[in-house]
Design a protein around this motif. Structure first.
Motif, PDB file in Angstrom:
ATOM      1  N   LEU A 134       0.800  -1.132   0.060  1.00 36.92           N
ATOM      2  CA  LEU A 134       0.070  -0.096   0.039  1.00 36.92           C
ATOM      3  C   LEU A 134       0.925   1.287  -0.085  1.00 36.92           C
ATOM      4  O   LEU A 134       1.791   1.288   0.531  1.00 36.92           O
ATOM      5  CB  LEU A 134      -0.856   0.065   1.343  1.00 36.92           C
ATOM      6  CG  LEU A 134      -2.076  -1.466   1.383  1.00 36.92           C
ATOM      7  CD1 LEU A 134      -2.831  -1.050   2.485  1.00 36.92           C
ATOM      8  CD2 LEU A 134      -2.860  -1.126   0.172  1.00 36.92           C
ATOM      9  N   SER A 135       0.349   2.194  -0.730  1.00 39.02           N
ATOM     10  CA  SER A 135       1.193   3.494  -0.649  1.00 39.02           C
ATOM     11  C   SER A 135       0.048   4.699  -0.845  1.00 39.02           C
ATOM     12  O   SER A 135      -1.008   4.356  -1.023  1.00 39.02           O
ATOM     13  CB  SER A 135       2.156   3.590  -2.094  1.00 39.02           C
ATOM     14  OG  SER A 135       1.490   3.445  -3.265  1.00 39.02           O
ATOM     15  N   TRP A 136       0.649   5.844  -0.891  1.00 36.61           N
ATOM     16  CA  TRP A 136      -0.412   7.275  -1.068  1.00 36.61           C
ATOM     17  C   TRP A 136      -0.088   7.972  -2.235  1.00 36.61           C
ATOM     18  O   TRP A 136       1.181   8.091  -2.498  1.00 36.61           O
ATOM     19  CB  TRP A 136      -0.433   7.754   0.278  1.00 36.61           C
ATOM     20  CG  TRP A 136      -0.882   7.126   1.549  1.00 36.61           C
ATOM     21  CD1 TRP A 136      -0.106   6.323   2.417  1.00 36.61           C
ATOM     22  CD2 TRP A 136      -2.063   7.158   2.124  1.00 36.61           C
ATOM     23  NE1 TRP A 136      -1.080   5.827   3.323  1.00 36.61           N
ATOM     24  CE2 TRP A 136      -2.171   6.571   3.227  1.00 36.61           C
ATOM     25  CE3 TRP A 136      -3.411   7.842   1.451  1.00 36.61           C
ATOM     26  CZ2 TRP A 136      -3.426   6.382   3.982  1.00 36.61           C
ATOM     27  CZ3 TRP A 136      -4.520   7.659   2.372  1.00 36.61           C
ATOM     28  CH2 TRP A 136      -4.651   7.047   3.422  1.00 36.61           C
ATOM     29  N   ILE A 137      -1.191   8.477  -2.938  1.00 34.56           N
ATOM     30  CA  ILE A 137      -0.950   9.486  -3.849  1.00 34.56           C
ATOM     31  C   ILE A 137      -1.984  10.437  -3.463  1.00 34.56           C
ATOM     32  O   ILE A 137      -3.035  10.621  -2.954  1.00 34.56           O
ATOM     33  CB  ILE A 137      -1.113   8.863  -5.253  1.00 34.56           C
ATOM     34  CG1 ILE A 137      -2.777   8.292  -5.329  1.00 34.56           C
ATOM     35  CG2 ILE A 137      -0.325   7.892  -5.554  1.00 34.56           C
ATOM     36  CD1 ILE A 137      -3.273   7.918  -6.660  1.00 34.56           C
ATOM     37  N   SER A 138      -1.572  11.865  -4.185  1.00 36.04           N
ATOM     38  CA  SER A 138      -2.455  12.823  -3.866  1.00 36.04           C
ATOM     39  C   SER A 138      -3.579  12.748  -4.777  1.00 36.04           C
ATOM     40  O   SER A 138      -3.601  12.341  -5.844  1.00 36.04           O
ATOM     41  CB  SER A 138      -1.526  14.332  -4.420  1.00 36.04           C
ATOM     42  OG  SER A 138      -2.613  15.245  -4.530  1.00 36.04           O
ATOM     43  N   HIS A 139      -4.787  13.173  -4.379  1.00 32.42           N
ATOM     44  CA  HIS A 139      -5.939  12.850  -5.288  1.00 32.42           C
ATOM     45  C   HIS A 139      -6.258  14.160  -6.038  1.00 32.42           C
ATOM     46  O   HIS A 139      -6.822  13.899  -6.745  1.00 32.42           O
ATOM     47  CB  HIS A 139      -7.443  12.775  -4.126  1.00 32.42           C
ATOM     48  CG  HIS A 139      -7.501  13.758  -3.352  1.00 32.42           C
ATOM     49  ND1 HIS A 139      -7.765  15.030  -3.601  1.00 32.42           N
ATOM     50  CD2 HIS A 139      -7.746  13.723  -2.009  1.00 32.42           C
ATOM     51  CE1 HIS A 139      -7.931  15.500  -2.340  1.00 32.42           C
ATOM     52  NE2 HIS A 139      -7.592  15.027  -1.449  1.00 32.42           N
ATOM     53  N   ILE A 140      -5.383  15.181  -5.847  1.00 34.83           N
ATOM     54  CA  ILE A 140      -5.465  16.311  -6.786  1.00 34.83           C
ATOM     55  C   ILE A 140      -4.608  16.017  -7.768  1.00 34.83           C
ATOM     56  O   ILE A 140      -5.098  16.228  -9.101  1.00 34.83           O
ATOM     57  CB  ILE A 140      -5.123  17.629  -6.016  1.00 34.83           C
ATOM     58  CG1 ILE A 140      -6.058  17.865  -4.832  1.00 34.83           C
ATOM     59  CG2 ILE A 140      -5.184  18.669  -6.958  1.00 34.83           C
ATOM     60  CD1 ILE A 140      -7.565  18.106  -5.493  1.00 34.83           C
ATOM     61  N   LYS A 141      -3.348  15.803  -7.719  1.00 31.29           N
ATOM     62  CA  LYS A 141      -2.415  15.608  -8.922  1.00 31.29           C
ATOM     63  C   LYS A 141      -2.052  14.001  -9.112  1.00 31.29           C
ATOM     64  O   LYS A 141      -1.521  13.818 -10.380  1.00 31.29           O
ATOM     65  CB  LYS A 141      -1.030  16.257  -8.393  1.00 31.29           C
ATOM     66  CG  LYS A 141      -1.260  17.708  -8.207  1.00 31.29           C
ATOM     67  CD  LYS A 141      -0.010  18.405  -7.973  1.00 31.29           C
ATOM     68  CE  LYS A 141      -0.192  19.986  -7.885  1.00 31.29           C
ATOM     69  NZ  LYS A 141       1.361  20.704  -7.411  1.00 31.29           N
ATOM     70  N   GLY A 142      -2.357  13.196  -8.441  1.00 29.29           N
ATOM     71  CA  GLY A 142      -2.039  11.769  -8.632  1.00 29.29           C
ATOM     72  C   GLY A 142      -0.634  11.508  -8.295  1.00 29.29           C
ATOM     73  O   GLY A 142      -0.324  10.377  -8.755  1.00 29.29           O
ATOM     74  N   GLU A 143       0.104  12.347  -7.809  1.00 31.75           N
ATOM     75  CA  GLU A 143       1.490  11.996  -7.576  1.00 31.75           C
ATOM     76  C   GLU A 143       1.859  11.316  -6.175  1.00 31.75           C
ATOM     77  O   GLU A 143       0.872  11.468  -5.270  1.00 31.75           O
ATOM     78  CB  GLU A 143       2.305  13.187  -7.550  1.00 31.75           C
ATOM     79  CG  GLU A 143       2.122  14.111  -8.750  1.00 31.75           C
ATOM     80  CD  GLU A 143       2.781  15.566  -8.750  1.00 31.75           C
ATOM     81  OE1 GLU A 143       3.061  15.946  -7.727  1.00 31.75           O
ATOM     82  OE2 GLU A 143       3.126  15.918  -9.777  1.00 31.75           O
TER      83      GLU A 143
END
Length: 254
Positions: A134-143
């Motif tokens: 599992l990892s995390w990305i920004s929901h605005i930029k997808g980064e």
């Protein structure tokens, strides 16, 4: 429909061409996102409404993949939709981010699967890697973003009714023969109930809001059905939401 506007106030009523399939609410920004499906055309559409002002931001937007899409999350600026590799699959095979102001796609990740969302970001994983990482990305930029203690889900929990088979409906509420359990929710000094009743050879589903011996709202949610409908309403703080005739979202301030 019976309505007492001195106690409750209508704020939203919006119809859709398809059946309302799924709802996501973001209380922090006063947003409700709706996934609706047309079984005839096999198309899934998405809508976003500011339920505090009644402003419609997106209305029944259909994307390039018309059917295997699913509503996942609504944030302040964008809508998160998941894609599926094949019909009926429980695992997402892609993530799409949509601007709620113009319904334009901000980014797409078809190599990632969606796990969960918070106000701080999206928790995702690559379905090709086993065991799952599992990892995390920004929901605005997808980064990619670093996980931190600030990634918390700040939305208020939706309040759902409780199913009861021994609840006594007051005598001043006239009704036909009941079918199935009642959905009951007590909010301050108000009682909100929903039940099914027989009408000739069919069943109808009904919703009532009352205070002491006064009916504030008496609504038929759907008529002429042959089987019991699922849970009919929920609360978000002081907002009552329910679905009428499977294709209309209605909300009252109570």
């Amino acid at each position: 429909m019976t309505l007492n506007t001195n106690k409750i106030r209508p704020i939203l009523s919006e119809k859709f061409e398809g059946i309302i399939w799924k709802i996501e609410v973001n209380d922090k920004y006063g947003l409700i996102a709706i996934e609706s499906r047309s079984l005839e055309s096999k198309k899934t559409s998405f809508s976003v409404i500011n339920y505090k002002t009644g402003e419609i931001l997106i209305k029944e937007k259909i994307f390039q993949e018309p059917w295997n899409l699913n509503l996942a999350y609504i944030s302040e600026k964008n809508l998160i939709i998941t894609a599926y590799g094949q019909p009926g699959s429980p695992e997402s095979k892609g993530i799409i981010s949509v601007n709620i102001q113009d319904a334009q796609v901000l980014w797409e990740h078809y190599n990632l699967s969606f796990n969960k969302a918070t106000d701080g970001g999206l928790q995702v994983y690559d379905p090709r890697i086993n065991p799952r990482r599992l990892s995390w990305i920004s929901h605005i930029k997808g980064e990619n973003i670093e996980e931190s203690d600030k990634i918390e889900h700040s939305n208020e929990i939706l309040i759902h009714p409780v199913f009861k088979n021994q609840f006594v409906i007051p005598d001043f509420i006239l009704r036909e023969e009941l079918v199935g359990d009642l959905s009951v929710l007590c909010v301050r000094d108000l009682k909100i109930i929903s039940f099914h009743e027989k009408t000739q050879n069919n069943i109808q589903q009904r919703l009532l809001v009352y205070q002491d011996d006064t009916i504030l709202l008496d609504e038929i949610l759907i008529r002429g059905i042959q089987k019991l409908q699922p849970e009919s309403f929920f609360m978000q703080k002081n907002h009552l939401f329910y679905i009428r005739n499977k294709n209309e979202i209605v909300s009252y301030l109570v």
